[in-house]
Write a protein that holds these residues in place. Structure first.
Motif, PDB file in Angstrom:
ATOM      1  N   GLU A 120      -5.644   2.123  14.498  1.00 58.83           N
ATOM      2  CA  GLU A 120      -5.226   1.749  15.854  1.00 58.83           C
ATOM      3  C   GLU A 120      -3.706   1.680  15.933  1.00 58.83           C
ATOM      4  OE1 GLU A 120      -9.084  -1.100  16.778  1.00 58.83           O
ATOM      5  OE2 GLU A 120      -7.065  -1.954  16.795  1.00 58.83           O
ATOM      6  N   ALA A 121      -3.110   1.031  14.923  1.00 57.80           N
ATOM      7  CA  ALA A 121      -1.655   0.917  14.920  1.00 57.80           C
ATOM      8  C   ALA A 121      -1.012   2.290  14.841  1.00 57.80           C
ATOM      9  CB  ALA A 121      -1.199   0.040  13.753  1.00 57.80           C
ATOM     10  N   VAL A 176      -8.609  11.047   8.917  1.00 59.12           N
ATOM     11  CA  VAL A 176      -9.640  10.079   8.520  1.00 59.12           C
ATOM     12  C   VAL A 176     -10.404  10.609   7.323  1.00 59.12           C
ATOM     13  CG1 VAL A 176     -11.736   8.874   9.253  1.00 59.12           C
ATOM     14  CG2 VAL A 176      -9.870   9.241  10.870  1.00 59.12           C
ATOM     15  N   ARG A 177     -10.414   9.838   6.250  1.00 60.32           N
ATOM     16  CA  ARG A 177     -11.173  10.246   5.063  1.00 60.32           C
ATOM     17  C   ARG A 177     -12.661  10.118   5.335  1.00 60.32           C
ATOM     18  NH1 ARG A 177      -8.841   8.250  -0.791  1.00 60.32           N
ATOM     19  NH2 ARG A 177      -6.634   8.620  -0.373  1.00 60.32           N
ATOM     20  N   TRP A 226     -13.995   9.559  16.237  1.00 59.28           N
ATOM     21  CA  TRP A 226     -12.921  10.156  17.018  1.00 59.28           C
ATOM     22  C   TRP A 226     -12.271   9.158  17.981  1.00 59.28           C
ATOM     23  CZ3 TRP A 226     -10.737  14.992  16.494  1.00 59.28           C
ATOM     24  CH2 TRP A 226     -11.376  15.835  15.562  1.00 59.28           C
ATOM     25  N   SER A 227     -12.734   7.911  17.956  1.00 59.14           N
ATOM     26  CA  SER A 227     -12.094   6.873  18.774  1.00 59.14           C
ATOM     27  C   SER A 227     -10.800   6.443  18.116  1.00 59.14           C
ATOM     28  CB  SER A 227     -13.029   5.665  18.937  1.00 59.14           C
ATOM     29  OG  SER A 227     -13.124   4.945  17.713  1.00 59.14           O
ATOM     30  N   ARG A 228     -10.053   5.621  18.823  1.00 58.09           N
ATOM     31  CA  ARG A 228      -8.742   5.178  18.335  1.00 58.09           C
ATOM     32  C   ARG A 228      -8.857   4.428  17.006  1.00 58.09           C
ATOM     33  NH1 ARG A 228      -6.589   0.737  20.571  1.00 58.09           N
ATOM     34  NH2 ARG A 228      -4.406   0.339  20.125  1.00 58.09           N
ATOM     35  N   SER A 229      -9.991   3.744  16.794  1.00 54.82           N
ATOM     36  CA  SER A 229     -10.134   2.953  15.576  1.00 54.82           C
ATOM     37  C   SER A 229     -10.797   3.725  14.441  1.00 54.82           C
ATOM     38  CB  SER A 229     -10.914   1.675  15.856  1.00 54.82           C
ATOM     39  OG  SER A 229     -12.237   1.993  16.245  1.00 54.82           O
ATOM     40  N   ALA A 230     -11.265   4.960  14.715  1.00 54.15           N
ATOM     41  CA  ALA A 230     -11.689   5.899  13.676  1.00 54.15           C
ATOM     42  C   ALA A 230     -12.604   5.292  12.605  1.00 54.15           C
ATOM     43  CB  ALA A 230     -10.464   6.524  13.011  1.00 54.15           C
ATOM     44  N   GLN A 231     -13.846   5.056  12.963  1.00 51.20           N
ATOM     45  CA  GLN A 231     -14.824   4.555  11.988  1.00 51.20           C
ATOM     46  C   GLN A 231     -15.308   5.711  11.114  1.00 51.20           C
ATOM     47  OE1 GLN A 231     -15.867   0.923  12.769  1.00 51.20           O
ATOM     48  NE2 GLN A 231     -13.897   1.379  13.693  1.00 51.20           N
ATOM     49  N   ILE A 232     -15.618   5.397   9.867  1.00 59.79           N
ATOM     50  CA  ILE A 232     -16.030   6.436   8.902  1.00 59.79           C
ATOM     51  C   ILE A 232     -17.533   6.680   9.028  1.00 59.79           C
ATOM     52  CG2 ILE A 232     -16.127   7.034   6.441  1.00 59.79           C
ATOM     53  CD1 ILE A 232     -13.821   4.929   6.083  1.00 59.79           C
ATOM     54  N   PRO A 233     -17.974   7.900   9.335  1.00 62.01           N
ATOM     55  CA  PRO A 233     -19.417   8.155   9.510  1.00 62.01           C
ATOM     56  C   PRO A 233     -20.181   8.007   8.205  1.00 62.01           C
ATOM     57  CG  PRO A 233     -18.089   9.918  10.444  1.00 62.01           C
ATOM     58  CD  PRO A 233     -17.170   9.073   9.625  1.00 62.01           C
ATOM     59  N   ASP A 261      -7.540  -5.907  20.812  1.00 61.66           N
ATOM     60  CA  ASP A 261      -7.667  -4.453  20.785  1.00 61.66           C
ATOM     61  C   ASP A 261      -6.300  -3.781  20.719  1.00 61.66           C
ATOM     62  OD1 ASP A 261     -10.452  -4.337  23.152  1.00 61.66           O
ATOM     63  OD2 ASP A 261     -10.363  -4.717  21.003  1.00 61.66           O
ATOM     64  N   GLY A 262      -5.246  -4.584  20.704  1.00 58.66           N
ATOM     65  CA  GLY A 262      -3.898  -4.040  20.594  1.00 58.66           C
ATOM     66  C   GLY A 262      -3.321  -3.529  21.892  1.00 58.66           C
ATOM     67  N   GLN A 263      -3.841  -4.011  23.005  1.00 57.04           N
ATOM     68  CA  GLN A 263      -3.366  -3.526  24.307  1.00 57.04           C
ATOM     69  C   GLN A 263      -2.309  -4.481  24.865  1.00 57.04           C
ATOM     70  OE1 GLN A 263      -4.714  -0.596  25.849  1.00 57.04           O
ATOM     71  NE2 GLN A 263      -5.464  -0.363  23.779  1.00 57.04           N
ATOM     72  N   ALA A 264      -1.154  -4.529  24.221  1.00 55.70           N
ATOM     73  CA  ALA A 264      -0.158  -5.548  24.565  1.00 55.70           C
ATOM     74  C   ALA A 264       0.328  -5.408  26.001  1.00 55.70           C
ATOM     75  CB  ALA A 264       1.025  -5.460  23.599  1.00 55.70           C
ATOM     76  N   GLU A 265       0.530  -4.150  26.455  1.00 55.62           N
ATOM     77  CA  GLU A 265       1.061  -3.972  27.810  1.00 55.62           C
ATOM     78  C   GLU A 265       0.041  -4.459  28.825  1.00 55.62           C
ATOM     79  OE1 GLU A 265       1.667  -1.351  24.691  1.00 55.62           O
ATOM     80  OE2 GLU A 265       0.025  -1.014  26.078  1.00 55.62           O
TER      81      GLU A 265
END
Lengths: 539, 326
Positions: B218-219, B293-294, B275-282, A504-508
């Protein structure tokens, strides 16, 4: 040959029992915990007609797998042997803590180490950037995505598998043997001509374990794009959902492990076992004098490289108390599960290991001892995925089996399978050091088998029991692949949680949880170790 | 103690639903807890990660087929869900919440329904490349100037395999084979999966990668110096892969399973995922998304049938296995 019996004062006394109910218990324990689920899968692979073809790809995979496993075992031996000797033969301050710390590399999940080292050794990582700057290079010289990167990480992770058995072996040596050697020569002569030959069997056993661990490792080669057999097995499962092909792809691993075991037996089998007179005193250490500080540093360097460097690399983004608090909040249930399951698994593994270790140390039917030892150690080399699918096939069926399958016991079964080889190794090594004459004398005096076990054998086996439980605890605590496949809802363990958090990218938070995992394993292991040593040293 | 643990496995609570999900736990758990809060049905969840390509759960569902333990499978991908359908693991259920989801993202008989999708995009490190320099087509990645500078996940696993199979179907075997051989000849770095691609590009190990939008977002949410390009918007289009939710045949709590599926397919759930960190497309029309987010109608999608992908997955993976994994 049949069992020899001698009448003495009206008592029938079996001398050197060849085989008995204990042996049957050993076989039953091995089958139930390991070979039944694995056997189902291996048999399926053989019957499915997916035997590996001996083509260029087969030889390429085999060679690469041998290089990674052999290289990591070699590095583990280079690091582990001096550490074991230093802790076993030098009087160092904080010896108990130093010993406990040697366990910690086994607690850090291998994939976490890989990611931590990738941060450091990546093409644009700080180490490469520094080297490029200092040496005025055009390209970064270090490439973690390579066989050498895999050997480095796996060797660091596995050095305790050599250091700890060496320690246990040294603890079990009769100090009179070394003292007599000291009378005739120097400390180095005693080490070279007495100690080293005596611990060679355990050293080879530890190196074998490190080799098998490298053979079975999936996460590190996968992360570093090094294609070895475990990655191949994973691909068969993941890409093609072919259980038979996946199991068949693991058969070369089994063959390699068998060959390694046979080689270890050939090298170690002719060496004299460590002798032990009753009672044996606590091992005495030599005062290292001016070498005290360098010795402590030498014992800490592998631990720092294996644990601190990758964890700090991960936590270098933003380590803070809030990371620990968040990590605890998301994973407190998994922490509790691990604290409950792993000690159970280590204890069960120890109980199952007792008759197996007896069979290895005492049964004199030709070939039996190596066969039983191989059967208990070889599963270390097989991927956890195989065991997981095998457990599902055995236990996911109507009736009482489902009670086990739906309960955390299925997770514990997977952990027992991982812990058992270590428990067997430690116990068998220790049992070999107990003279048969002690058991025979007790039986002649009229003691029952239970009395012999409880009053004579178990006290003498304490070093092996202690080491077997601690190593078994570590193996159980770190178990991941099988757990991911079988855990029922609410029974996830801490390594499983770390695995998902990392992705999930939670490195810390991953770094924080790894610290927690280290602490919850080191503390009970250190306590068990210290308690055991205190009991032994009491008059 | 062992007896107590066994007894723990005996209890069968009727006010429960067992969900196997390959969606990352960090994002799935809030939605499951919200479902519990709203319905009073306790969710017992088993998690996997998309990074393991749903290996654990898909294999587990196949192995458990004769005695299913789960009620619902929430997969972060579609082709493996169809494989489970073909294997008889799934049951039919057409949720009333699925009415407005486009037909291409759901099974007509209700064996699975898609929601909250991701697109397969090019991720690049903004410190190493300017936006103008970034390729806008996957086929540009075979250019010699990108030799050794591109990475992607294992080509036979997860959404990478889905994407590669889609390319074979759209381009035809000859052109697709040529493309992948050219990628191999251009020293593309093959690493374990999307998460590793995200980390490698974020660190600057390589400037370019092929990845899912969710991992890229996420990144970006973590402040990594990365951005994305939707490839081939002027050409064949970009592959869109939905999350899927499916009822397990013979599961212990089928009614609760249906209620869970209804909950997952609501527009409100898609909004939460967007609206979550990983932003899925509805996939529901009209669901509000963050600015970066497109939405679905802003993406030229690769025109491919998911069932065809599932049916040709093995064939393509066998070819790519030989080509890349030696």
């Amino acid at each position: 040959m049949s069992t020899l019996v001698r009448r003495l004062g009206g008592h029938r006394v079996p001398l050197r029992p060849r085989f008995s109910g204990v042996g049957l218990a050993a076989i039953a324990g091995l089958c139930l915990t390991i070979w039944l689920p694995l056997g189902v899968m291996v048999w399926g692979g053989l019957m499915g007609g997916h035997l590996p073809r001996l083509d260029a790809r087969f030889w390429s995979l085999t060679l690469r797998t041998l290089v990674v496993a052999g290289g990591s075992a070699g590095l583990a031996t280079l690091l582990g042997l001096p550490v074991g000797i230093a802790l076993g033969r030098l009087r160092l301050p904080g010896n108990t803590l130093l010993r406990a710390l040697q366990v910690t590399p086994l607690l850090v999940p291998s994939y976490v180490s890989a990611i931590g080292w990738l941060h450091l050794l990546g093409r644009s990582g700080p180490l490469n950037r520094w080297l490029v700057g200092v040496l005025a290079l055009e390209q970064p010289p270090l490439d973690a995505y390579s066989v050498w990167g895999a050997i480095w990480i796996l060797g660091l992770a596995a050095f305790p598998l050599v250091a700890l058995p060496v320690l246990a072996g040294l603890d079990g040596i009769d100090p009179d043997l070394e003292e007599e050697a000291l009378l005739l020569g120097s400390r180095w002569d005693a080490l070279r001509y007495v100690t080293m030959p005596l611990i060679l069997p355990v050293l080879l056993g530890g190196a074998l374990l490190a080799f098998l661990a490298g053979l079975a490792e999936f996460a590190v080669p996968s992360f570093l794009s090094v294609n070895v057999y475990t990655v191949e097995v994973f691909a068969r499962f993941a890409a093609f959902y072919d259980f038979a092909a996946g199991a068949a792809a693991a058969l070369p691993l089994l063959m390699i492990a068998l060959a390694a075991f046979a080689g270890e037996r050939w090298l170690a089998g002719r060496r004299p076992r460590v002798g032990l007179d009753v009672p044996y005193g606590a091992p005495r250490g030599t005062d290292p004098g001016l070498w005290r500080a360098p010795a402590i540093v030498a014992c800490m360097v592998p631990v720092v490289l294996a644990v601190a460097v990758p964890l700090l690399s991960l936590a270098s983004r933003a380590p803070s108390f809030s990371d620990y608090r968040f990590a605890w909040e998301v994973a407190c249930r998994e922490v509790a599960n691990s604290l409950l399951f792993a000690p159970c698994a280590a204890t069960v593994a120890l109980v199952v290991a007792l008759p197996i270790a007896w069979s290895i140390a005492r049964v004199t039917l030709p070939g039996t001892s190596p066969l039983v030892e191989a059967a208990s150690l070889l599963p270390v080399a097989l991927p956890g995925m195989l065991l997981g699918i095998g457990l599902i096939r055995i236990w996911n069926r109507a009736g009482p089996f489902l009670w086990v399958y739906r309960s955390p016991c299925i997770v514990i079964l997977g952990q027992v399978a991982r812990a058992l080889p270590f428990a067997v190794l430690c116990l068998a090594a220790c049992w070999r050091q107990v003279p048969v004459a002690l058991e025979e004398s007790a039986r002649i005096a009229g003691a029952s088998s239970a009395q012999v076990l409880w009053r004579i054998l178990l006290p003498l086996l304490r070093p092996g029991l202690r080491a077997g439980w601690c190593l078994g605890l570590v193996a159980a605590m770190a178990e991941l692949q099988t757990t991911l496949l079988v855990y029922p809802p609410g029974a996830a363990t801490l390594p499983a949680r770390i695995f998902t958090l990392q992705h999930d990218g939670q490195a810390e938070n991953v770094a924080a949880l790894c610290m927690i995992l280290t602490a919850i394993t080191v503390l009970p292991a250190a306590a068990a170790w210290a308690l055991g040593r205190r009991e032994e040293e009491q008059p | 103690m062992l007896a107590l643990l066994v007894l723990a496995g005996c209890r069968q609570d009727s006010d429960t639903v067992v969900v196997y999900t390959s969606r990352d736990q960090l994002y799935a758990e809030p939605i499951l807890r919200a479902f519990e809060h709203e319905t009073g049905i306790q969710v017992q969840a088993v998690y996997d990660t998309g990074a393991t390509k749903t290996v654990g759960l898909t294999n587990r569902l196949l192995a458990e087929k004769d005695h299913p333990q789960a009620d619902v499978f929430w997969n972060s991908e579609v082709a493996r869900t169809i494989r489970l359908q073909r294997a008889g693991v799934l049951a039919s259920y057409v949720s009333p919440q699925a009415t407005t989801i486009p037909a291409r993202f759901k099974d007509p008989q209700g064996y699975w329904t898609g929601f909250g999708a991701r697109a397969r995009v090019i991720i690049y490190n903004t410190r190493m490349l300017s936006k103008e320099a970034v390729p806008t087509s996957l086929f540009e990645l075979t250019d010699p100037r990108w030799r050794g500078k591109v990475t992607f996940g294992q080509p036979i696993l997860g959404t990478m395999a889905t994407h590669n199979t889609a390319l074979f179907l759209v381009l035809g075997s000859e052109r697709a084979s040529s493309f992948f051989r050219a990628l191999r000849a251009n020293d593309i770095l093959v690493i374990v999966g999307n998460t590793a691609v995200r980390d490698a590009v974020s660190r600057g190990d390589v400037p370019l990668g092929i990845i899912d939008t969710s991992d890229a977002y996420e990144a970006m949410a973590d402040g990594a110096p990365v951005d994305i390009v939707f490839p081939d918007q002027d050409g064949i289009g970009t592959l869109v892969i939905p999350n899927t939710v499916a009822l397990i045949a013979g599961g212990p709590h089928p009614e609760n399973g249906r209620r869970f599926i209804d909950y997952m397919l609501r527009p409100e759930t898609e909004r939460a995922l967007a609206w979550s960190r990983s932003a899925q497309i509805p996939l529901h029309p009209g669901v509000e998304t963050p600015e970066h987010v497109r939405s679905l109608d802003e993406i030229v999608m690769l025109d491919v049938d998911y069932y065809a992908i599932a049916d040709h997955l093995d064939e393509v993976c066998t070819y790519l296995d030989e080509l890349f994994l030696r």
